[in-house]
Write a protein that holds these residues in place. Structure first.
Motif, short mmCIF file in Angstrom:
data_model
loop_
_atom_site.label_atom_id
_atom_site.label_comp_id
_atom_site.label_asym_id
_atom_site.label_seq_id
_atom_site.Cartn_x
_atom_site.Cartn_y
_atom_site.Cartn_z
N MET A 1 -28.85 -29.54 32.98
CA MET A 1 -28.34 -28.34 32.28
C MET A 1 -29.44 -27.54 31.81
SD MET A 1 -26.21 -29.22 28.75
CE MET A 1 -27.62 -30.45 27.98
N LEU A 2 -29.03 -26.23 31.90
CA LEU A 2 -29.93 -25.07 31.77
C LEU A 2 -29.28 -24.46 30.31
CD1 LEU A 2 -32.68 -23.49 32.37
CD2 LEU A 2 -31.25 -22.19 33.81
N LEU A 3 -30.12 -24.76 29.07
CA LEU A 3 -29.44 -24.26 27.82
C LEU A 3 -30.15 -23.09 27.30
CD1 LEU A 3 -27.88 -25.04 25.19
CD2 LEU A 3 -30.11 -26.53 24.51
N CYS A 4 -29.34 -22.18 26.90
CA CYS A 4 -29.68 -20.73 26.33
C CYS A 4 -29.12 -20.73 24.91
CB CYS A 4 -29.22 -19.55 27.47
SG CYS A 4 -29.72 -19.80 28.89
N ASP A 5 -30.02 -20.10 23.98
CA ASP A 5 -29.65 -19.89 22.65
C ASP A 5 -29.70 -18.24 22.55
OD1 ASP A 5 -29.34 -19.73 19.92
OD2 ASP A 5 -31.12 -20.68 19.28
N THR A 6 -28.40 -17.83 22.19
CA THR A 6 -28.40 -16.37 22.00
C THR A 6 -28.72 -15.92 20.66
OG1 THR A 6 -25.93 -16.44 21.46
CG2 THR A 6 -26.57 -16.34 23.65
N ASN B 1 -19.24 -15.46 39.75
CA ASN B 1 -18.50 -16.23 40.80
C ASN B 1 -18.78 -17.64 40.98
OD1 ASN B 1 -17.39 -13.77 42.11
ND2 ASN B 1 -19.48 -13.26 42.91
N VAL B 2 -18.64 -18.23 39.71
CA VAL B 2 -18.77 -19.73 39.41
C VAL B 2 -17.66 -20.09 38.33
CG1 VAL B 2 -21.40 -19.79 40.00
CG2 VAL B 2 -20.62 -19.38 37.61
N PRO B 3 -17.12 -21.16 38.17
CA PRO B 3 -16.30 -21.55 37.04
C PRO B 3 -17.01 -21.32 35.75
CG PRO B 3 -16.48 -23.35 38.81
CD PRO B 3 -17.74 -22.50 38.99
N VAL B 4 -16.22 -20.81 34.80
CA VAL B 4 -16.48 -20.64 33.36
C VAL B 4 -15.68 -21.51 32.60
CG1 VAL B 4 -16.89 -18.96 31.96
CG2 VAL B 4 -17.71 -18.40 34.20
N VAL B 5 -16.38 -22.18 31.60
CA VAL B 5 -15.33 -22.75 30.71
C VAL B 5 -15.81 -22.26 29.21
CG1 VAL B 5 -14.62 -24.90 29.38
CG2 VAL B 5 -15.02 -24.89 32.13
N GLY C 1 -25.24 -23.79 33.59
CA GLY C 1 -25.73 -23.10 32.46
C GLY C 1 -24.77 -23.50 31.32
N VAL C 2 -25.49 -23.63 30.21
CA VAL C 2 -24.73 -23.82 28.86
C VAL C 2 -25.56 -22.65 27.80
CG1 VAL C 2 -24.49 -25.39 26.85
CG2 VAL C 2 -24.36 -26.21 29.21
N VAL C 3 -24.58 -21.97 27.40
CA VAL C 3 -25.20 -20.66 26.46
C VAL C 3 -24.42 -20.91 25.05
CG1 VAL C 3 -25.02 -18.27 26.13
CG2 VAL C 3 -25.47 -19.31 28.36
N VAL C 4 -25.13 -20.97 24.11
CA VAL C 4 -24.34 -21.26 22.59
C VAL C 4 -25.20 -20.43 21.56
CG1 VAL C 4 -24.18 -23.72 22.82
CG2 VAL C 4 -26.23 -23.09 22.10
N GLY D 1 -22.06 -23.79 37.56
CA GLY D 1 -20.96 -23.33 36.61
C GLY D 1 -21.58 -22.94 35.22
N LEU D 2 -20.69 -22.71 34.38
CA LEU D 2 -21.12 -22.06 32.98
C LEU D 2 -20.16 -22.51 31.96
CD1 LEU D 2 -22.85 -20.32 31.44
CD2 LEU D 2 -21.26 -18.40 31.82
N ILE D 3 -20.77 -23.04 31.11
CA ILE D 3 -20.24 -23.58 29.60
C ILE D 3 -20.70 -22.53 28.73
CG2 ILE D 3 -19.71 -24.85 27.89
CD1 ILE D 3 -19.68 -27.28 30.03
N ILE D 4 -19.92 -21.80 27.82
CA ILE D 4 -20.38 -20.79 26.96
C ILE D 4 -19.44 -20.82 25.62
CG2 ILE D 4 -19.03 -18.88 28.17
CD1 ILE D 4 -21.50 -17.14 27.62
N THR D 5 -20.13 -20.51 24.49
CA THR D 5 -19.54 -20.27 23.36
C THR D 5 -19.96 -18.76 23.09
OG1 THR D 5 -19.74 -22.34 22.55
CG2 THR D 5 -19.46 -20.50 20.90
N PRO D 6 -18.93 -17.52 23.29
CA PRO D 6 -19.58 -16.36 23.18
C PRO D 6 -19.99 -15.86 21.83
CG PRO D 6 -17.40 -16.51 24.26
CD PRO D 6 -17.52 -17.95 23.66
N THR D 7 -20.70 -14.88 21.60
CA THR D 7 -21.12 -14.36 20.38
C THR D 7 -20.06 -13.59 19.69
OG1 THR D 7 -23.22 -14.28 21.24
CG2 THR D 7 -22.49 -12.60 19.29
#
Length: 344
Positions: free
Chosen positions: A96-101, A146-150, A67-70, A122-128
């Protein structure tokens, strides 16, 4: 006419073995005799069977998806970050599963819950945001994945997640000191939201540069934006209406910088003859249009690559909890193109 898909039952029937044996062959189990395996593989070839990646991943309770959250997909910075991430996923058979918050905290939490249901690896995220009111619940949700988060670009208070960040303080400090060396003393900043670490750090860099150079901090020249084009536009209009306007503006991200340039252009304010300007992050469109705007540039695609490489390391370790947290801080570069000049 509808043609029924080939199933493992069809393969079992043709090769005269059990469905369980076919399943073991498909999953490359070493518990199948070589002769039996060859018989099953021959049946698979003759029936032209193609196993479903989705079905296989569900049966193993894992997927090849991260997951990729931006917060803003319209921002070219995140477009370049995603390119960097994609360059690593493509080489490692990951999706890659992309989400736009849309910079919305509630939407962000909903996306994280959705990604959990999708069984991401796993998850790569840019928090709001990372404000205290929101932080406790947010941390709990991320940890329960319960997965790696970056983390990428923005931090989460009190967390031990891996992350890739930029030294925003030094980047902004260099820009403001450049203004000062040009002779500017009345320098405005259009800050990002103080609910985010980049917003706070860029304001800290601004204040530090003024203080270290013996210039008093004047709150009249501090304007608080939200990293969006509209706020850069509206706040620049406010700056231009001041009785004692600044001679230089530092804008804390590329989208607000675009809004600032729009407001200056509409008011026939020339850069740098009437107003000096430095922005944070490159704006490729301005370069194409030969608008020479000085910027604090960062290795954007590299940030995405490094974040994905850290996540890949965690996936290969096959464990989520690791005390050796990896937090990489990259350095920006001040690129001067003339818009910082003091021509008065």
């Amino acid at each position: 006419m509808i043609i029924a898909p080939i199933t493992i039952s069809d393969i079992a029937k043709k090769s005269k073995v059990s469905v369980a044996t076919v399943s073991r062959v498909l999953n490359d189990s070493d518990k199948v005799k070589e002769q039996t395996k060859e018989k099953v593989l021959k049946a698979i070839k003759e029936l032209n069977y193609a196993p479903s990646d989705i079905a296989r991943s569900l049966s193993r309770n894992i997927t090849n998806t991260i997951g990729v959250v931006v917060p803003d997909i319209n921002n070219p910075f995140f477009g370049q970050v995603i390119k960097g991430i994609s360059s690593v996923t493509d080489k490692n058979d990951l999706y890659m599963l992309l989400c736009d918050t849309d910079e919305n905290e509630q939407k962000e939490m909903k996306f994280i819950e959705m990604l959990k249901r999708q069984r991401i690896r796993g998850l790569i995220i840019t928090p709001t945001a990372d404000n205290d009111k929101f932080n406790a619940k947010y941390l709990s949700i991320l940890e329960n994945l319960n997965v790696p988060v970056v983390l990428l670009d923005r931090d989460v208070k009190y967390s031990k997640f891996d992350g890739v960040f930029l030294d925003s303080i030094s980047g902004t400090y260099d820009a403001i000191e450049c203004f000062i060396k040009e002779g500017h003393r009345k320098i405005a900043i259009i800050s990002g939201p103080l609910s985010s670490k980049p917003g706070r750090d860029r304001l800290r860099g601004y204040k530090k540069a003024l203080t270290m150079n013996g210039i008093e901090i004047d709150d009249r020249y501090i304007f608080y934006g939200d990293f969006r084009l509209e706020s850069g536009y509206e706040l620049t209009q406010e700056i231009l209406k001041m009785e004692d306007p600044p001679t230089a503006i530092f804008v804390s991200n590329n989208m607000m910088n675009l809004g600032c340039i729009k407001a200056l252009t509409e008011a026939n304010v020339r850069i740098p003859e009437d107003m000096a300007l430095i922005g944070f992050d490159e704006i490729e469109l301005l370069n194409i249009m030969n608008m020479d705007i000085s910027v604090v540039s960062r290795p954007t695609a590299q940030m995405g690559e490094v974040a994905m490489e850290i996540l890949l390391d965690r996936l290969n370790e096959q464990k989520v909890d690791n005390q050796d947290t990896k937090r990489i801080i990259l350095l920006p570069t001040l690129i001067l193109r003339g818009s910082e000049k003091n021509t008065k």
